[in-house]
Design a protein around this motif. Structure first.
Motif: not given
Length: 81
Positions: A8-18, A77-79
């Motif tokens: 299982l791969v989990v990639v978090y997206r966090v707003p700047r400064g989050g 995912h990064l690409n």
């Protein structure tokens, strides 16, 4: 044994400064969790990979194989965010 592994791969997206959802190092868990629960805008992309069987691999070989498969998904995912 030939018990399957389900990566299982989990990639978090966090707003700047989050708040970074990762808990690591010498962080105290409960204060970190409290900050994370109050955070807004954090999302997660979850990738469930196909089952992988040991198929004669040693523990270390299986770990390396699973790692490589997970890294392929993460790189893709990064690409393609």
């Amino acid at each position: 044994t030939d018990i399957p592994v389900r990566p299982l791969v989990v990639v978090y997206r966090v707003p700047r400064g989050g708040v970074d959802p990762a808990w690591y190092g010498d962080m105290t868990f409960l204060p970190h969790l409290w900050d994370l629960l109050g955070a807004s805008g954090v999302t997660a992309d979850v990738y469930l990979l196909p089952q992988i069987r040991a198929e004669g691999r040693t523990r270390k070989e299986l770990a390396q194989f699973v790692h490589d498969e997970m890294l392929k998904v993460y790189d893709a995912h990064l690409n393609n965010p």
